[in-house]
Each structure stands twice: as structure tokens, then as C-alpha cells.
Design an enzyme around this catalytic site. Structure first.
Site, PDB file in Angstrom:
ATOM      1  N   PRO A  45       0.837  -1.208   0.000  1.00 40.54           N
ATOM      2  CA  PRO A  45       0.000   0.000   0.000  1.00 40.54           C
ATOM      3  C   PRO A  45       0.877   1.265   0.000  1.00 40.54           C
ATOM      4  CG  PRO A  45      -0.658  -1.524   1.745  1.00 40.54           C
ATOM      5  CD  PRO A  45       0.632  -2.026   1.186  1.00 40.54           C
ATOM      6  N   GLU A  46       0.568   2.186  -0.888  1.00 39.19           N
ATOM      7  CA  GLU A  46       1.295   3.451  -0.925  1.00 39.19           C
ATOM      8  C   GLU A  46       0.426   4.543  -0.297  1.00 39.19           C
ATOM      9  OE1 GLU A  46       3.599   4.559  -4.240  1.00 39.19           O
ATOM     10  OE2 GLU A  46       4.056   2.514  -4.855  1.00 39.19           O
TER      11      GLU A  46
END
Ligand SMILES: [Zn+2]
Length: 271
Positions: free
Chosen positions: A2-3
Site C-alpha cells: 500500500p502506498e
């Protein structure tokens, strides 16, 4: 992994709904990357005041102290009143008066850590070196240019490092550099003021769009079972090695920088 946009969309998915909730119990599964740092009983009876984000950390402000949550490589969060019984990859359940907040994390690189406040040593160890937030007012084009002037490293590495500006991960780094027309291998200090301004603008634009898009696919994202994937990104260069550039049709190149893949167009992106 996840960014920043995924973490921000995760935050938006439950922040308003959990605000004011009273913690009834905290249940831990298998060990996560770091220990919680307090006894779960201590959290009982405290209230959730707000959920903020710093870099890729969710900061859950409590009536006393705070929890720092990181999604690691594969973490995803759900919040609801009627969650199914915790499965083998659910390692943190915070049962509250308004629903249960759950961290699902098959690879267990994520973590939930208690800190007495943002300034205490535990929190500072995790948050202290983070650069400016790209979507905040504090992310200023001139200050960004001046910060780049102090770095000899390739611009892609500077972006990924997170000390100059936080939250531009591997996918978005390739995309913003394409948008700004800057070759990823260019030394940061060689980037001119006008080009730094283009890059500053591209970072805000790409991340803002990703958050907006995430908002529309929120349901799928928060229901993701196992793999918290990336939002469907209309990538210009990322993962398009050998395919024609969408602007000039030259084949997209792929190189390795610091053991991460970088994608760029040699024609559109100047050193
Ligand atoms: Zn091109």
C-alpha cells in the site's frame, strides 16, 4: 505494498465513523512487525478522537495516547459492526462501541504501536525522519527545489527515500517523473528551478488523482481479502517495459535503481 493514496483512502474509509468510539477490547493475533508496546487492557475505556495520517502511518488519536498503524506489505483495514470472526490473517481487532477496527495482514510486516503522544520516543522513532506531506500546504515548490539542491543522489532515489517529501512510492515515483519529463537517473541537485516546479506539481497531481480514484473504488479496496492491491492506475510508464510510450510511441525502458524497478521514456524524459 500500500502506498500513500491507499493509506489515505483507508483513513477516509473509517475516520469519521470511528470518531468518538469507546474502546471495549483489543485482541491481538500473531506478532506483527513491532510489538504493541502496552498492555491491551490499558486501552480499554479510552475513546478514539480522530484518525490522521503521516506518511504511510495511520495515527489513531485516543483520549489518552495514540496508536500508530502501518499496513506493511500486505495489510488492509476494515471497520464495521458485524465483521466475521477473526481469521488466521487478522492480527489486530479493536472492538469499540461503534464497530470493530481490524488489521488483516497475511505477511505481518504491518504493525500497531502505542505511543503516549506524537513527541514521545516511540512515535519519533517511526515518524521523526519523514519529509513533508505532499498533499499539505507545507509542501512548497521553492523549498522542494532547495531541498533537491542538497542531494547528489538520483532523483528517483530521493523521492523514494521519503526524507524530502514523504509518500511517493515506487509506482508513483516513475509516474511523476514521466509527467515532469525528468529522467529518473538525473542527480537531484542538477534539476533546475522550473523543472523542480514541474515535478512538485506532478507529485501533487498524481497523488491527488490516486486518492480521488481510490475513493470511487473504496468498497473493493477495503474488502480486499488478503492482498491489498494498488488502485487501478492508468500508468503512463510503470510496468510498461517495451510497450510504446503513450505520448511519443518510443518503447518504455526499464532499469533497476536500488533494487527497485524504474520505468521511463528516454525520449520524453530528459537527463
Ligand atoms: Zn515518450
Amino acid at each position: 505494498m500500500p502506498e500513500l493514496p491507499e493509506v489515505e483512502v483507508t483513513r477516509l474509509s473509517f475516520a469519521a465513523r470511528i470518531a468518538g468510539a469507546r474502546i471495549e477490547a483489543v485482541l491481538m493475533g500473531k506478532p506483527l512487525r513491532w510489538p504493541l508496546g502496552c498492555e491491551v487492557q490499558q486501552l480499554q475505556g479510552r475513546r478514539v478522537q480522530a484518525v490522521r495520517r503521516r506518511g504511510k502511518y495511520l495515527l489513531i488519536d485516543l483520549s489518552e495516547g495514540m496508536l500508530l498503524m502501518h499496513l506493511g506489505m500486505s495489510g488492509s483495514v476494515s471497520f464495521g459492526l458485524n465483521l466475521p470472526a477473526a481469521g488466521k490473517h487478522d492480527h489486530f481487532d479493536m472492538v469499540t462501541s461503534l464497530g470493530t477496527l481490524r488489521l488483516h495482514d497475511p505477511r505481518r510486516f504491518g504493525a500497531v504501536v502505542y505511543a503516549s503522544g506524537e513527541d514521545d520516543a516511540v512515535a519519533q522513532k517511526l515518524l521523526g525522519r519523514l519529509g513533508v506531506e505532499p498533499l499539505s500546504e507545507a509542501f512548497d515548490a521553492l523549498a522542494f527545489y532547495q531541498a533537491l539542491k542538497r542531494r547528489k543522489t538520483a532523483i528517483k532515489q530521493v523521492l523514494l527515500g521519503g526524507e524530502t517529501v514523504v509518500g511517493v512510492g515506487n509506482i508513483y515515483a516513475s509516474e511523476v517523473l514521466f509527467l515532469a519529463g525528468i529522467r529518473p537517473t538525473t542527480q537531484a541537485l542538477r534539476i533546475s528551478k522550473p523543472r523542480a516546479a514541474l515535478l512538485h506539481h506532478a507529485i501533487r497531481q498524481v497523488l491527488t488523482q490516486a486518492v480521488a480514484k481510490g475513493g470511487s473504488t473504496l468498497r473493493d479496496f477495503s474488502n480486499a481479502d488478503g492482498e491489498a492491491g494498488h488502485f487501478q492506475l492508468d500508468a503512463m510508464v510503470y510496468d510498461r517495459a517495451g510497450l510504446p510510450c503513450k505520448v511519443c510511441a518510443a518503447p518504455i525502458k526499464s532499469i533497476r535503481q536500488g533494487q527497485r524497478s524504474t520505468f521511463y521514456c528516454a525520449h520524453c524524459q530528459k537527463p
